[in-house]
Design an enzyme around this catalytic site. Structure first.
Site, short mmCIF file in Angstrom:
data_model
loop_
_atom_site.label_atom_id
_atom_site.label_comp_id
_atom_site.label_asym_id
_atom_site.label_seq_id
_atom_site.Cartn_x
_atom_site.Cartn_y
_atom_site.Cartn_z
N HIS A 238 6.34 0.51 1.18
CA HIS A 238 7.72 0.72 1.63
C HIS A 238 8.58 -0.54 1.53
O HIS A 238 9.79 -0.46 1.59
CB HIS A 238 7.74 1.28 3.07
CG HIS A 238 7.45 0.29 4.14
ND1 HIS A 238 6.22 0.18 4.75
CD2 HIS A 238 8.24 -0.64 4.75
CE1 HIS A 238 6.26 -0.75 5.68
NE2 HIS A 238 7.47 -1.28 5.70
N ASP B 230 0.32 3.35 1.99
CA ASP B 230 1.46 2.43 2.04
C ASP B 230 1.07 1.03 1.57
O ASP B 230 1.41 0.03 2.20
CB ASP B 230 2.03 2.37 3.46
CG ASP B 230 3.41 1.72 3.50
OD1 ASP B 230 4.07 1.67 2.45
OD2 ASP B 230 3.82 1.24 4.59
N GLY C 159 10.42 -7.16 8.97
CA GLY C 159 10.20 -8.23 8.01
C GLY C 159 8.75 -8.66 7.94
O GLY C 159 8.33 -9.33 7.01
N ASN C 160 7.96 -8.26 8.96
CA ASN C 160 6.53 -8.56 8.96
C ASN C 160 5.75 -7.57 8.10
O ASN C 160 4.58 -7.81 7.79
CB ASN C 160 5.95 -8.52 10.38
CG ASN C 160 6.06 -9.84 11.10
OD1 ASN C 160 6.85 -9.97 12.03
ND2 ASN C 160 5.28 -10.82 10.69
N SER C 161 6.38 -6.47 7.72
CA SER C 161 5.68 -5.45 6.95
C SER C 161 5.07 -6.03 5.67
O SER C 161 5.75 -6.72 4.91
CB SER C 161 6.64 -4.33 6.57
OG SER C 161 6.96 -3.54 7.68
N GLY D 61 -12.51 19.38 -2.16
CA GLY D 61 -11.96 20.69 -2.45
C GLY D 61 -12.16 21.71 -1.36
O GLY D 61 -12.53 22.85 -1.63
N VAL D 62 -11.93 21.31 -0.11
CA VAL D 62 -12.05 22.24 1.01
C VAL D 62 -10.82 22.15 1.91
O VAL D 62 -10.15 21.11 1.95
CB VAL D 62 -13.31 21.96 1.86
CG1 VAL D 62 -14.57 22.16 1.05
CG2 VAL D 62 -13.27 20.55 2.45
N ILE E 30 -9.88 22.28 5.88
CA ILE E 30 -10.64 22.05 7.11
C ILE E 30 -9.76 22.19 8.33
O ILE E 30 -8.53 22.16 8.26
CB ILE E 30 -11.29 20.65 7.11
CG1 ILE E 30 -10.22 19.57 6.91
CG2 ILE E 30 -12.39 20.56 6.06
CD1 ILE E 30 -10.75 18.14 6.98
#
Length: 506
Positions: free
Chosen positions: A127, A157, A230-232, A288-289, A291
């Site tokens: 992001h 992310d 800004g820490n992201s 492929g299930v 749940i």
């Protein structure tokens, strides 16, 4: 004066406590007295000094086009000689006034860290750089380098960037083992809050395995080390200087830190970064299930001692287990040697497994444990074949999406499947009957109580026709969301005789 009074009060209380201890020498001291808590690190200055060079500021810019047509604001018609003429001229010219739309540059700031100094590989959040036209990386020594995008993963992310380190000596850090981190361990966050440049904050691991509903693989480390805007994309270090998390999100009513921050654990991040670096994309395993959680009621009905694991509600058509190895109604309690404590554990563990790997899966089927072997497909291949990706009732979105076809499904104590030629032959169903065939009915289930048997065909649910197992699941799900307690089914017998049946859904 206040400080002095407070000091005197503290001293008095300490003296009183000492007197109490001396006077009560004959008192019994409990043997379970709590241990004296250990002291935190006296200083992290040396640690921070060695790591600051590897943490970078990431600056992005994006050209955002203005709107045209009905949404655009035209320049107002002003009387000739109006004192506001110059003001409006300047404003609308900056917006390409003739079109009423125009464009402008939008800039944003984030953090990142170098993991390979020789190749110039940098890790950050997706992001932070999403939709950016230009990406610049600012280093602590004042150097600024243009960056290119290597790959992104929206589900976790995470993004990987690359700069040309030629002529510059970069500092790199390495991933540590987030699984070794315990609640209460000291951690240090480094980043660029509000664009202020390299800032260091200290805290502890407040919690682990946090699910904040941001994606299908949520397993965040929670920390009280101050994390702000800004820490992201910045790193969360352990006291050995290893990256054990990527700072990603905060909970904050005001936008500032209130001591609740979340980091992607290195156990999850390292594998994603490695794949993005090698291939420019992720290559996740796919089972492929579809749940759903195992509730106490479901566990009791399946003769399970405790509610655990992931209940298989549907099998994806053409998927890795569309061969009968795993069936609707099975409960997956262990995958490739790893325990599945709750439903959300399965998508993450499957995704982290190599494509094409043959793994042992421990299931509970009709009250008995058994091990089956399955070979994993690739999630992203299935994504491209399907129109959408996510699905709350899926194996973490790993079925290729809500629109992916379902071969069989388990719902309301019934296993249902497509009414194809094979099913018609097996159950002797007339060719003019359409709907979804019931292939199995669980003992003591609500469906069994209503006399539903294998070979019955569901033609309608709540007066809406159904033709696929997915239709059945979607219709039942919609009724539950509406708060309905019962589902009205129209059933056709093998010979075509119709009847209505009401089944409990609670």
């Amino acid at each position: 004066m206040t400080s002095k009074i407070l000091s005197q009060a503290v001293a008095a209380s300490r003296a009183a406590g000492l007197a109490l201890l001396l006077a009560g020498a004959t008192a019994v001291i409990p043997s379970y007295a709590a241990p004296v808590p250990g002291h935190g690190p006296e200083s992290v200055a040396d640690l921070a000094q060695g790591l600051l060079g590897a943490v970078v500021n990431i600056s992005t810019s994006q050209t955002v086009k203005g709107t045209e047509g009905p949404g655009a604001v035209p320049m107002p018609q002003l009387p000739e000689g109006s004192p506001f003429q110059d003001f409006f001229d300047d404003f609308f010219k900056n917006r390409d006034g003739d079109k009423g739309g125009g464009s402008q540059k939008v800039q944003s700031l984030g953090s990142g860290f170098v993991i390979d100094a020789e190749k110039g590989i940098i890790v950050t959040n997706n992001h932070v750089i999403a939709d950016a036209d230009d990406i610049e990386v600012n280093f602590s020594d004042g150097i600024t380098l243009k960056a290119t995008l290597v790959g992104t993963d929206t589900k976790t992310d995470i993004a990987v960037l690359k700069v040309d380190p030629k002529g510059h000596k970069l500092t790199a850090v390495k991933f540590g083992d987030s699984n070794k981190m315990r609640i209460g361990d000291w951690v240090m966050a480094v980043g660029n809050p509000f664009g202020l440049g390299g800032s260091v904050t200290l805290g502890i691991v407040s919690a682990r395995n946090r699910d904040i509903n941001s994606g299908p693989y949520d397993d965040f480390i929670q920390t009280d080390a101050a994390i702000n805007r800004g820490n992201s994309g910045g790193p969360l270090f352990n006291m050995e200087g290893e990256v054990i998390g990527i700072n990603t999100a905060i909970i904050s009513p005001s936008g500032g830190s209130i001591g609740i921050g979340f980091s992607i654990p290195s156990q999850l991040a390292a594998g994603v970064v490695d794949q993005l670096t090698q291939y420019g994309e992720t290559r996740r395993g796919w089972l492929g299930v579809r749940i759903q959680p195992v509730t106490d009621d479901i566990a009791e009905s399946l003769d399970m001692a405790t509610a655990k694991g992931a209940l298989v509600a549907g099998i994806m058509k053409g998927g890795p287990v569309d061969n009968g190895s795993i069936q609707p109604g099975d409960v997956i309690i262990k995958f490739d040697g790893k325990d599945i404590r709750e439903m959300r554990d399965l998508p993450r563990i499957v995704a982290e497994s190599p494509v094409g790997k043959a793994v042992d899966v421990l299931i509970v089927r009709k009250g008995k444990e058994q091990t089956v072997k399955v070979t994993l497909g690739r999630l992203e291949d299935n994504d491209k074949a399907a129109a959408t990706e996510e699905g709350s009732g899926d194996e973490g979105g790993q079925n290729g999406g809500e629109n992916a076809p379902i071969a069989t499904a388990s719902v309301l104590g019934m296993t249902v499947g497509e009414l194809n030629d094979e099913a018609r032959t097996k159950f002797g169903i007339a060719p003019d009957i359409s709907g979804v065939v019931v292939t199995d009915v669980a003992k003591d289930s609500a469906a069994a109580e209503r006399g539903i048997q294998p070979g019955d065909v569901i033609t309608e649910i709540a007066q809406e026709s159904v033709s696929t197992p997915k239709d059945v699941m979607d219709r039942i799900g919609a009724l539950k969301e509406q708060g309905r307690k019962n589902a009205l089914l129209m059933l056709a017998s093998k010979t075509g005789e119709l009847r209505f049946v009401t089944i409990r859904m609670d």
